[in-house]
Design an enzyme around this catalytic site. Structure first.
Site, PDB file in Angstrom:
ATOM      1  N   SER A 213      -3.782   4.412  -4.781  1.00  0.00           N
ATOM      2  CA  SER A 213      -5.056   4.826  -4.946  1.00  0.00           C
ATOM      3  C   SER A 213      -5.668   3.675  -5.169  1.00  0.00           C
ATOM      4  O   SER A 213      -5.501   2.472  -4.713  1.00  0.00           O
ATOM      5  CB  SER A 213      -5.863   6.069  -5.553  1.00  0.00           C
ATOM      6  OG  SER A 213      -6.897   6.202  -4.785  1.00  0.00           O
ATOM      7  N   ASP A 326      -4.584  11.757   5.018  1.00  0.00           N
ATOM      8  CA  ASP A 326      -5.215  11.019   3.998  1.00  0.00           C
ATOM      9  C   ASP A 326      -6.820  11.118   4.624  1.00  0.00           C
ATOM     10  O   ASP A 326      -6.571  10.357   5.295  1.00  0.00           O
ATOM     11  CB  ASP A 326      -4.802  10.319   3.420  1.00  0.00           C
ATOM     12  CG  ASP A 326      -5.275   9.272   2.134  1.00  0.00           C
ATOM     13  OD1 ASP A 326      -6.183   9.865   1.413  1.00  0.00           O
ATOM     14  OD2 ASP A 326      -4.618   8.748   1.664  1.00  0.00           O
ATOM     15  N   HIS A 358      -2.959  12.615   0.440  1.00  0.00           N
ATOM     16  CA  HIS A 358      -3.872  11.096  -0.152  1.00  0.00           C
ATOM     17  C   HIS A 358      -2.413  11.694  -1.662  1.00  0.00           C
ATOM     18  O   HIS A 358      -2.318  10.174  -1.879  1.00  0.00           O
ATOM     19  CB  HIS A 358      -4.973  11.693  -1.313  1.00  0.00           C
ATOM     20  CG  HIS A 358      -5.709  10.729  -1.513  1.00  0.00           C
ATOM     21  ND1 HIS A 358      -5.723   8.999  -1.085  1.00  0.00           N
ATOM     22  CD2 HIS A 358      -6.267  10.489  -2.954  1.00  0.00           C
ATOM     23  CE1 HIS A 358      -5.983   8.271  -1.751  1.00  0.00           C
ATOM     24  NE2 HIS A 358      -6.338   9.050  -2.983  1.00  0.00           N
TER      25      HIS A 358
END
Length: 405
Positions: A213, A326, A358
């Site tokens: 991320s 995601d 995710h």
């Protein structure tokens, strides 16, 4: 907010509370009942209280603590009922050892874990970078620890791994209020690379970064600061400006649980995102006017950083992985930018894991935040792909010429 004790009021804003509440309730299909508070047994000060919340699809528990003055001292939404992390089946604890290390010096030094395969090596190595927010070294979220999954899974396949507590987790009270993303990641990530380089079990020319991320977003910036880094693994690395992504995600969550509270959350984030995008944003703009109460210098630093352009200037190999399910970092809004800039480079591999969310946990159906509350593990296919990429013959050939003299 009027019932919050001053320390809690300073730590949690109304918009953060609204976002967390909407996320949990929406992710579980909407609230059906809120049960009576139950004090935990035993005489404690403050008194811990649990409030069960039932939803259409499961539920969660509001856990708080109440002082003698009747004010709330702490608050969390417990969506996993106290479930604890269990090792994934692909982790073999007989194949690696772990020890605690210290990164940095002074009052902002942080603790980390070095995971080494059993044997002499030298092994390829990765520094794991967690996502945005105050994460510990495992990127703990409810019952899940995706970075610990990766560390144990990769070490079981002959990769040395170093992961560390983010400074925002370890020392939230010591960081200056105007800290930036660079302050949040670079000092300790660079120290981690240096520490790995000093280990006799690690191949000094095969030290990589693996960021998840925001950790993936910042990875090119770290590599630009240390050209000795052999390559990057970027998992769900976002390219869309974060203030725009915040609005998109808020709208998605509002669709899951429509209502006045969700509408208020979206409207507030739209106003705050507009303030971030304003060309006249000043360093002294109050953080209360900006998303997540991050400071104006934090947003100005983010605005000035282009992860795709930074990565394009690098010449190291990259593995870019994306989950097809995601909703936070998406194929359409984020991965396409990586593909346009890097897709034709032979040293760059881009792969979509269609069933992954995710956290790179496999699943089916429309993704919701409720998935994060259920115990799970990083998909073994993802772990295997990273391990194979790190061990590929081309990596050995390429890094041979990068060994320090």
């Amino acid at each position: 907010m009027g019932l919050f004790a001053p320390p809690l009021r300073a730590a949690v804003s109304a918009e953060q509370l609204r976002l967390a509440w909407t996320t949990e309730s929406g992710g579980h299909g909407g609230i059906t009942t809120i049960e009576e508070p139950v004090a935990e047994p035993g005489e404690t000060d403050p008194v811990r209280v649990r409030i069960p919340v039932t939803c259409a699809d499961g539920g969660f528990i509001v856990v708080t603590s109440v002082g003698d003055d009747g004010l709330l001292q702490g608050l969390r939404l417990d969506a996993h009922g106290g479930a604890e992390w269990q090792p994934p089946h692909y982790a073999d604890a007989d194949r690696f050892t772990e020890r605690t290390v210290l990164l940095g010096s002074g009052e902002l030094a942080v603790s980390g874990t070095l995971t080494l395969p059993v044997g002499c090596g030298p092994w390829p190595a990765v520094v794991l970078l967690s996502g945005g927010g105050a994460f510990d070294r495992d990127e703990s979220s409810g019952p899940n620890k995706p970075l610990k999954d990766l560390a144990w899974g990769l070490a079981s396949q002959g990769v040395a791994v170093l992961r560390f507590d983010k400074v925002t987790f370890a020392h939230p009270d010591r960081l200056p209020s105007d800290h930036t993303m660079a302050d949040e990641y670079l000092p300790h990530a660079l120290a981690a690379v240096q520490l790995l380089r000093q280990q006799p079990e690690v191949a000094p020319g095969q030290i990589y970064l693996a960021g998840h991320s925001m950790g993936g977003k910042v990875a090119p910036r770290i590599a630009a600061a240390d050209p000795s880094i052999a390559g990057l693994v970027m998992l769900a690395a976002d390219t869309q400006p974060m203030h725009e992504a915040a609005v998109r995600v808020a709208r998605y969550l509002a669709e899951l649980a429509p209502g006045p509270s969700a509408d208020e959350m979206v409207s507030l984030l739209v106003r705050q995102a507009a303030a971030v995008a304003d060309p006249d944003l000043e360093p002294d703009t109050p953080s209360t006017l900006l998303p997540f109460r991050l400071s104006a210098p934090y947003w100005l630093d983010l605005r000035a950083y282009d992860p795709v352009a930074t990565a394009a200037r690098l010449r190291c190999p990259m593995l870019i992985l994306q989950g097809g399910r995601d909703y936070q970092v998406t194929v359409a809004d984020d991965l396409t930018a990586w593909q346009r800039a890097l897709g034709d480079r032979p040293e760059v591999t881009i792969r979509i894991h269609n069933d992954a969310n995710h956290l790179f946990f496999a699943g089916t159906g429309r993704p919701t935040p409720a998935e994060y509350a259920r115990p799970g593990h990083v998909d073994p296919a993802v772990v295997d792909e990273i391990a194979a990429w790190l061990a590929r013959p081309s990596a050995m050939e390429r890094t041979d010429v990068r060994l320090p003299s």
